[in-house]
Design an enzyme around this catalytic site. Structure first.
Site, short mmCIF file in Angstrom:
data_model
loop_
_atom_site.label_atom_id
_atom_site.label_comp_id
_atom_site.label_asym_id
_atom_site.label_seq_id
_atom_site.Cartn_x
_atom_site.Cartn_y
_atom_site.Cartn_z
N GLY A 164 -31.35 -24.41 58.76
CA GLY A 164 -32.18 -23.43 59.42
C GLY A 164 -31.65 -22.02 59.22
N GLY A 165 -31.60 -21.25 60.31
CA GLY A 165 -31.14 -19.87 60.24
C GLY A 165 -29.70 -19.75 59.77
N GLY B 285 -33.01 -9.10 21.21
CA GLY B 285 -32.80 -8.41 22.47
C GLY B 285 -31.56 -8.90 23.20
N ALA B 286 -31.15 -10.14 22.94
CA ALA B 286 -29.97 -10.68 23.60
C ALA B 286 -28.71 -9.92 23.18
CB ALA B 286 -29.82 -12.17 23.29
#
Length: 471
Positions: free
Chosen positions: A130-131, A365-366
């Site tokens: 949960g939280g 691009g790498a």
């Protein structure tokens, strides 16, 4: 005097009661689960006699519990001290309702405000649901203990009710799932003892806060040590893999490398080491896994690591052997463009010393993304085996000389021509994109020399309230 002694005795009685936690029965129950008590964990984690406790309260998260944690955060930020959270939690205190929820939010706020100010490490050593999970999620690193810990937003019972899925605690949020599949955690260990020992090892690489330099430790390793075996690490066959961790081990002090998230996104390797005693962060493509390609998970993993190192002034060493970004509908549909840009952004904004070594290939691009000279790399080296090009020779020739595809001899000649021109680091070196072509055996010496020359580096980005990294 008697009344004073009575007060002192009462204080000691209360302290002894607090140290006993839930009493012998609950201590035995914790041990029966293969877990240590909170105080036993603290004794293992910290130097003997160094623990100074704030207030006395425990159990599920209540308003008082939250105030205690917030108080600790405020003090840590003030004095510049890391936070280590050991989570074996019972969730929000239901009886307190919204006050407990407010307590969570108070903690989340301080997690956020302290991000990049002090190192924050979460160690999940029991249930965390949960939280409870969002405080670790904001912190810098998360580690888990196998078989005795789990973390998830909603538990198996709720999942079963809402989605009809029948899953166990381990399948839904166990250490193996998060370390290998989700990438939520940065490592998992077999038991409490090993986990806490490894956390001590990690902390030793880190500065206490962003106001301090990373620690320098005594090293017994020779600065100018040569490693002749590195001259033959890269195979002659460009399609044959090798283990980049061998280079890391032979390059760093005493082969000591603390790897982060080693079981997730294995095509990229991240972790801490030392060079001549100085802490460094290492990012390396791993040719053994998917040929070292950059995909969504690899970009996310490396980007977060680069940003942590930059926040805490830890120099970055990047080892490059990358064929490009992973193609395919799954990657494109999963927002590879945005996730790949995270790594690009992280390297571009980083102002720490950046040393890059291309071992074999750096395509497309790498090449740009992996801490290239164009992203303000300080020293960019290459081994003689390095290839820097838009793509490999075969693919390039098939595109450029499509008209010659029916002539095998012409294609072979074109491929040989392309290789002669681009299958080496010298074109990039002639343009100033590579500072030097170095012998593999000299890697350790050259990297240490570069680090020493960069100790006084000062670089600032344009003023801004904050940046807007592509999330």
């Amino acid at each position: 005097m008697t009344s004073v002694q009575h007060i002192l005795d009462e204080l000691e009685r209360r302290r002894a009661q607090a140290r006993a936690g839930g009493g012998e029965r609950r201590i035995a129950a914790q041990h029966a689960k293969g877990k240590l008590t909170a105080r036993e964990r603290i004794d293992l984690l910290l130097d003997e006699g160094s623990f100074e406790e704030f207030d006395v309260f425990g159990g599920s998260l209540s308003g008082a519990h939250a105030k205690k944690i917030v108080k600790l955060y405020e003090q840590a930020a003030k004095v510049g001290s890391p936070i280590i959270g050991l989570y074996d939690a019972g969730g929000a205190r239901i009886q307190e309702g919204v006050e407990a929820l407010a307590g969570y939010a108070d903690i989340f706020l301080h997690n956020t405000l302290c991000s990049g100010v002090i190192p924050q490490i979460a160690v999940i050593m029991g249930p965390c649901a949960g939280g409870d999970v969002y405080s670790p999620a904001i912190m810098d690193f998360i580690f888990m203990v196998k078989d005795t810990s789990y973390m998830y937003v909603t538990g198996p019972d709720v999942v079963r009710t809402v989605t009809n899925e029948d899953v166990s605690h381990e399948e839904l949020g166990g250490a193996r799932m998060h370390a290998m599949k989700s990438g939520v955690v940065d490592g998992s260990f077999d038991n409490d003892l090993e986990t806490l020992t490894q956390i001590r090892r990690l902390v030793d690489f880190l500065p206490l806060s962003n106001r301090e330099k990373p620690p320098v430790r005594d090293s017994f390793d020779e600065v100018d040590r040569e490693e002749a075996s590195l001259d033959s690490l890269v195979p002659a066959n460009p399609n044959k893999p090798y283990d980049i961790k061998e280079l890391i081990a032979k390059m760093v002090d005493e082969a000591d490398f603390f790897e982060i998230a080693k079981d997730w996104a294995k095509n990229i390797v991240c972790g801490f080491a030392r060079m001549d005693g100085q802490s460094v962060g290492i990012v390396a493509n791993q040719p053994q896994v998917l040929a070292g390609v950059l995909d969504i998970d690899a970009a996310r993993k490396a980007a977060r690591f680069v940003r942590f190192c930059d926040a805490f002034s830890i120099p970055l060493i990047t080892l490059v052997d990358v064929p490009g970004f992973m193609p395919g509908t799954k990657q494109e549909g999963g927002a590879l463009i945005k996730h790949g840009a995270k790594l690009l952004f992280a390297y571009a904004e980083a102002t720490v010393p950046k040393i890059t070594l291309i071992t074999r290939k750096a395509y497309g691009g790498a090449y740009d993304v992996m801490s290239s000279k164009h992203l303000r790399g300080d020293f960019n080296y290459a081994w003689p085996t390095a290839e820097i090009a838009v793509m490999g020779a075969k693919g390039a020739v098939e595109i450029i000389f499509r008209a010659d595809m029916n002539d095998p001899e012409a294609i072979a000649a074109r491929e040989a021509e392309y290789k002669a021109r681009f299958a080496n680091p010298f074109v990039a070196a002639s343009l100033g994109y590579i500072d030097d072509v170095i012998m593999p055996r000299d890697t350790r010496r050259r990297v240490i020399r570069a680090l020493k020359s960069l100790k006084g580096k000062k670089l600032e980005n344009p003023w801004k309230k904050h940046d807007n990294i592509p999330l």
